[in-house]
Design an enzyme around this catalytic site. Structure first.
Site, PDB file in Angstrom:
ATOM      1  N   LYS A 255     -12.001   2.329  12.462  1.00 44.92           N
ATOM      2  CA  LYS A 255     -10.677   2.818  12.856  1.00 44.92           C
ATOM      3  C   LYS A 255     -10.630   2.848  14.561  1.00 44.92           C
ATOM      4  CE  LYS A 255      -7.512   2.669  10.633  1.00 44.92           C
ATOM      5  NZ  LYS A 255      -6.960   1.744   9.892  1.00 44.92           N
TER       6      LYS A 255
ATOM      7  N   LEU B 271       1.395   3.729   2.397  1.00 46.32           N
ATOM      8  CA  LEU B 271       2.267   3.830   3.612  1.00 46.32           C
ATOM      9  C   LEU B 271       3.075   2.477   3.878  1.00 46.32           C
ATOM     10  CD1 LEU B 271       2.685   6.090   5.597  1.00 46.32           C
ATOM     11  CD2 LEU B 271       1.070   4.889   6.968  1.00 46.32           C
TER      12      LEU B 271
ATOM     13  N   TYR C  61      -8.548  -1.493   5.037  1.00 45.44           N
ATOM     14  CA  TYR C  61      -9.525  -1.396   3.829  1.00 45.44           C
ATOM     15  C   TYR C  61      -9.800   0.198   4.028  1.00 45.44           C
ATOM     16  CZ  TYR C  61     -13.982  -1.683   1.229  1.00 45.44           C
ATOM     17  OH  TYR C  61     -14.742  -1.859   0.087  1.00 45.44           O
TER      18      TYR C  61
ATOM     19  N   GLY D 223       0.834  -1.300   0.030  1.00 47.98           N
ATOM     20  CA  GLY D 223       0.053   0.054   0.100  1.00 47.98           C
ATOM     21  C   GLY D 223       0.895   1.282  -0.023  1.00 47.98           C
TER      22      GLY D 223
ATOM     23  N   TYR E 246     -15.922   4.344   8.000  1.00 45.68           N
ATOM     24  CA  TYR E 246     -14.538   4.091   8.180  1.00 45.68           C
ATOM     25  C   TYR E 246     -14.061   4.618   9.285  1.00 45.68           C
ATOM     26  CZ  TYR E 246      -9.552   5.276   7.084  1.00 45.68           C
ATOM     27  OH  TYR E 246      -8.205   5.333   7.303  1.00 45.68           O
TER      28      TYR E 246
ATOM     29  N   ASP F   1      -2.667 -12.875   5.013  1.00 45.65           N
ATOM     30  CA  ASP F   1      -4.041 -12.365   5.124  1.00 45.65           C
ATOM     31  C   ASP F   1      -4.202 -12.200   6.620  1.00 45.65           C
ATOM     32  OD1 ASP F   1      -6.549 -11.594   5.241  1.00 45.65           O
ATOM     33  OD2 ASP F   1      -7.300 -13.290   3.996  1.00 45.65           O
TER      34      ASP F   1
END
Ligand SMILES: NC(=O)c1ccc[n+]([C@@H]2O[C@H](COP(=O)([O-])OP(=O)(O)OC[C@H]3O[C@@H](n4cnc5c(N)ncnc54)[C@H](OP(=O)(O)O)[C@@H]3O)[C@@H](O)[C@H]2O)c1
Length: 301
Positions: free
Chosen positions: A131, A13, A61, A11, A127, A36
């Site tokens: 988090k 970051l 995600y 990804g 989202y 995973d």
């Protein structure tokens, strides 16, 4: 030198962390096909085999609209995954550094007052809720944890706001780009955040940290700065209130104060405008080329 298991290394970051922390440490970075994190058996087998000193979790995600639509998937990746990592790290007695977001706050503080690490969270979006739940899953399951909250992270590969502004300016030079005017935050370069993560890993850090660029701006100022630095001609103006119904409710105030990093003397974040200038001087041309290529000839050179 430490042995680091990097999750989510492909990804935005994760790529930056792999490069920056790889200068000083041994990085083991299996792709998501191999590791995973939603699979407990795979997490345990990997931790047992690799034996890391610390796990850095850059996986998640991150499609905010997708999060609103697929509750099961967001729960699995953003909450169950980090919980598996936390429980695994506790079992193998290693540290866990986990990434979280400014979206855990509701953003109702008056701007430009910033959010501190101990301000009460109250996420608005699916989202943001995921988090916050990921933070709880980490705190409850592993004693040696570091949670890093950031926001408005950009990079050459990022798909977000900066890319959209550049695309519009390239597609229709001289046009008017409308952006939400009230939202305030600090555009944060993934490279700088990775350097900060390296400092956190090196020091004896524990708990929750805010890590965004210094200073703050509105979306309008952010877009204007990008266009000016790239020499692109377009007008940026405030999107008229009520002219657009967003799919997600986002916090208006997204300003984080990096108080704990400063207090501990390990703060390396830079001013948002200085970093943006360094980034666009180095990568602006490549970024525009990339966007033009995506436009398959539809965008003027
Ligand atoms: N981007 C921002 O502005 C921002 C701001 C604040 C916080 N954060 C947080 O920082 C972290 C990294 O964000 P990012 O923007 O770098 O994310 P990203 O570019 O969307 O990358 C997500 C990574 O997660 C991996 N992944 C997804 N599901 C996985 C699974 N089940 N097991 C293992 N790996 C999995 C992906 O691998 P595949 O590609 O193989 O699926 C990818 O490498 C996230 O936790 C995000 O919430 C981001």
């Amino acid at each position: 030198m430490m042995k680091i298991l990097l999750v989510g290394s492909t990804g935005m970051l994760g790529t930056a962390c792999s490069r920056i922390l790889g200068e000083d440490h041994e990085i083991v970075a299996p792709p998501s096909k191999e590791l995973d994190m939603t699979r407990w058996d795979v997490v345990i087998e990997t931790l047992d085999r690799v034996g890391p000193d610390i796990v850095i979790n850059c996986a998640g995600y991150t499609d905010m609209e997708g999060c609103e639509q697929d509750e099961t998937l967001v729960r699995k990746i953003n909450i169950e995954g980090p919980r598996n990592l936390a429980q695994g790290c506790a079992r193998f007695e290693c540290r866990l550094l986990h990434l979280s977001s400014d979206c855990v706050f509701d953003g109702r503080k008056e701007t430009p007052q910033p959010y501190f690490e101990d301000d009460p969270p109250n996420p608005l979006s699916a989202y943001g809720k995921s988090k916050l739940d990921s933070e709880i899953a980490v705190k409850e399951n592993v004693p040696a944890y570091i949670i890093v909250r950031s926001g408005w992270v950009y990079d050459l590969t990022s798909r977000g706001f900066m890319r959209n502004v550049i695309r519009q300016a390239l597609e229709s030079p001289g046009s008017v780009i409308q952006v939400p005017a009230l939202e305030m935050g600090a555009p944060t370069w993934s490279y700088r955040l990775a350097v900060q993560i390296r400092e956190l890993v090196r020091s004896d850090s524990h708990g929750t940290y805010h890590a965004t660029a210094e200073g703050c701006c509105t979306r309008l100022e952010y877009a204007q700065a990008v266009l000016n630095l790239l020499g692109l001609k377009a007008l940026v103006e405030e999107r008229p209130p009520g002219s657009f119904t967003p799919l997600i409710e986002l916090p208006v105030n997204r300003i984080l104060e990096n108080r704990r990093l400063k207090k501990q003397g390990i703060h390396v974040m830079a001013d948002w405008k200085e970093d943006l200038e360094i980034f666009l001087n180095a990568y602006g041309e490549a970024l525009m080329q990339d966007i033009r290529a995506e436009g398959r000839g539809g965008i003027a050179a």
